[in-house]
Design a protein around this motif. Structure first.
Motif, short mmCIF file in Angstrom:
data_model
loop_
_atom_site.label_atom_id
_atom_site.label_comp_id
_atom_site.label_asym_id
_atom_site.label_seq_id
_atom_site.Cartn_x
_atom_site.Cartn_y
_atom_site.Cartn_z
N ASP A 115 0.84 -1.19 0.00
CA ASP A 115 0.00 0.00 0.00
C ASP A 115 0.88 1.24 0.00
O ASP A 115 2.07 1.18 0.32
N VAL A 116 0.27 2.37 -0.36
CA VAL A 116 0.98 3.64 -0.43
C VAL A 116 0.23 4.66 0.40
O VAL A 116 -1.00 4.71 0.39
N LYS A 117 0.96 5.47 1.15
CA LYS A 117 0.35 6.53 1.93
C LYS A 117 1.21 7.79 1.84
O LYS A 117 2.41 7.73 1.54
N TYR A 118 0.58 8.92 2.11
CA TYR A 118 1.30 10.18 2.11
C TYR A 118 2.13 10.30 3.38
O TYR A 118 1.68 9.93 4.47
N VAL A 119 3.32 10.84 3.25
CA VAL A 119 4.10 11.18 4.44
C VAL A 119 3.43 12.38 5.09
O VAL A 119 3.14 13.38 4.42
N PRO A 120 3.12 12.31 6.39
CA PRO A 120 2.31 13.36 7.01
C PRO A 120 2.85 14.78 6.85
O PRO A 120 2.10 15.71 6.62
N LYS A 121 4.17 14.95 6.95
CA LYS A 121 4.74 16.29 6.92
C LYS A 121 5.59 16.47 5.67
O LYS A 121 6.17 15.52 5.14
N LEU A 122 5.63 17.71 5.22
CA LEU A 122 6.47 18.04 4.07
C LEU A 122 7.93 18.07 4.48
O LEU A 122 8.28 18.57 5.56
N LEU A 123 8.78 17.54 3.63
CA LEU A 123 10.22 17.56 3.86
C LEU A 123 10.85 18.48 2.82
O LEU A 123 10.78 18.20 1.61
N GLU A 124 11.41 19.58 3.30
CA GLU A 124 12.00 20.59 2.41
C GLU A 124 10.97 21.08 1.40
O GLU A 124 11.25 21.19 0.20
N ASN A 125 9.74 21.30 1.90
CA ASN A 125 8.63 21.80 1.07
C ASN A 125 8.29 20.87 -0.08
O ASN A 125 7.82 21.31 -1.14
N ARG A 126 8.49 19.60 0.11
CA ARG A 126 8.16 18.62 -0.92
C ARG A 126 7.33 17.49 -0.29
O ARG A 126 7.53 17.13 0.87
N GLN A 127 6.42 16.96 -1.10
CA GLN A 127 5.57 15.87 -0.65
C GLN A 127 6.21 14.53 -1.02
O GLN A 127 6.61 14.32 -2.17
N TYR A 128 6.32 13.62 -0.04
CA TYR A 128 6.88 12.31 -0.28
C TYR A 128 5.82 11.24 0.00
O TYR A 128 4.82 11.50 0.68
N TYR A 129 6.09 10.04 -0.53
CA TYR A 129 5.13 8.95 -0.43
C TYR A 129 5.84 7.70 0.08
O TYR A 129 6.97 7.41 -0.31
N GLN A 130 5.15 6.98 0.94
CA GLN A 130 5.72 5.79 1.57
C GLN A 130 5.08 4.53 1.00
O GLN A 130 3.88 4.33 1.11
N PHE A 131 5.90 3.68 0.40
CA PHE A 131 5.46 2.37 -0.06
C PHE A 131 5.74 1.36 1.05
O PHE A 131 6.87 1.27 1.54
N THR A 132 4.73 0.60 1.43
CA THR A 132 4.86 -0.35 2.53
C THR A 132 4.40 -1.72 2.07
O THR A 132 3.35 -1.86 1.44
N ALA A 133 5.18 -2.74 2.40
CA ALA A 133 4.84 -4.14 2.12
C ALA A 133 4.85 -4.92 3.42
O ALA A 133 5.80 -4.82 4.20
N ILE A 134 3.78 -5.69 3.68
CA ILE A 134 3.64 -6.46 4.92
C ILE A 134 3.31 -7.90 4.56
O ILE A 134 2.39 -8.16 3.76
N ASP A 135 4.04 -8.83 5.15
CA ASP A 135 3.76 -10.24 4.96
C ASP A 135 2.62 -10.65 5.89
O ASP A 135 2.67 -10.40 7.10
N CYS A 136 1.57 -11.26 5.34
CA CYS A 136 0.38 -11.60 6.13
C CYS A 136 0.64 -12.72 7.13
O CYS A 136 -0.09 -12.85 8.12
N ALA A 137 1.66 -13.54 6.91
CA ALA A 137 1.93 -14.66 7.81
C ALA A 137 2.79 -14.23 9.00
O ALA A 137 2.45 -14.47 10.15
N SER A 138 3.91 -13.60 8.74
CA SER A 138 4.86 -13.26 9.80
C SER A 138 4.82 -11.80 10.21
O SER A 138 5.50 -11.41 11.16
N ARG A 139 4.04 -10.96 9.49
CA ARG A 139 3.97 -9.52 9.71
C ARG A 139 5.31 -8.84 9.47
O ARG A 139 5.55 -7.73 9.96
N TRP A 140 6.18 -9.50 8.74
CA TRP A 140 7.43 -8.86 8.33
C TRP A 140 7.10 -7.74 7.36
O TRP A 140 6.22 -7.88 6.51
N ARG A 141 7.80 -6.61 7.49
CA ARG A 141 7.46 -5.47 6.65
C ARG A 141 8.71 -4.82 6.08
O ARG A 141 9.81 -4.92 6.64
N TYR A 142 8.48 -4.16 4.97
CA TYR A 142 9.54 -3.39 4.31
C TYR A 142 8.90 -2.14 3.74
O TYR A 142 7.83 -2.18 3.13
#
Length: 201
Positions: A115-142
């Protein structure tokens, strides 16, 4: 007194007469429901309907036919209301089916959610986006931060995820976001340009 009281003269006279006749009890609120109704079904007909219902167990429609032979004309809905008021209606038991769901445990890498979500705060007046991957079995994430959420960023994130994950990835679950599908590039490949077929990258 009428000038100081918000009620009319007629109401005050009504209260005064009831107080003089019945005392304080006459000031209590009474029901305005009529004592009788001119169109009410006679008692003898009600008793006849109840008697036939208990004896024959017939429905309202069949009771209407039988009463018509006795020169008693009533609507079937009226007969049904009389039967229902006496508690003579049939009670059907509804059998509730109970389903037992057996949860099959997932294996490592069998299903990953991205899934993708917006980074809550602007960094150096720029909007960034966080890509997150979660394993449903072990809850390992990247997760990783990108400057945009385009198809290229999604493909690069998936390639890095396959390389970094400590297990083999068998399936990936995402939403129908434009960055995970060919929403914008599928118009040229679809036979109907107005309704492109969405496919994952």
């Amino acid at each position: 007194m009428v000038k100081a009281c918000p009620f009319s003269m007629r109401t005050l006279k009504y209260w005064l007469s009831h107080y003089r006749r019945y005392g304080m009890g006459g000031l209590d609120n009474e029901s305005r429901r009529p004592k009788s109704h001119p169109w009410e079904t006679p008692i003898r007909i009600k008793e006849r309907i109840i008697e036939l219902r208990r004896k024959t167990k017939k429905c309202a429609l069949k009771l209407q036919w039988q009463l018509a032979k006795e020169n008693i004309i009533l609507h079937k809905n009226t007969i049904h209301k009389i039967i229902k008021a006496e508690g003579l209606t049939r009670k059907y038991r509804v059998r509730k089916l109970k389903y037992k769901y057996i949860g099959v445990p997932l294996q490592l890498g069998e299903l990953l959610e991205i899934d993708v979500k917006y980074v809550p705060k602007l960094l150096e007046n720029r909007q960034y986006y966080q890509f997150t991957a979660i394993d449903c079995a072990s809850r390992w994430r990247y997760l990783k931060i990108y400057e945009d959420y385009s198809n290229l960023s999604a493909i690069n994130f998936l390639k890095e995820l396959i390389t970094i994950a400590p297990f083999r990835i068998r399936a990936v679950k995402t939403d129908n976001g434009s960055y995970f599908t060919n929403r914008y590039t599928g118009y040229e490949k679809s036979t109907d340009p107005l309704n492109p077929t969405l496919q994952c990258f």
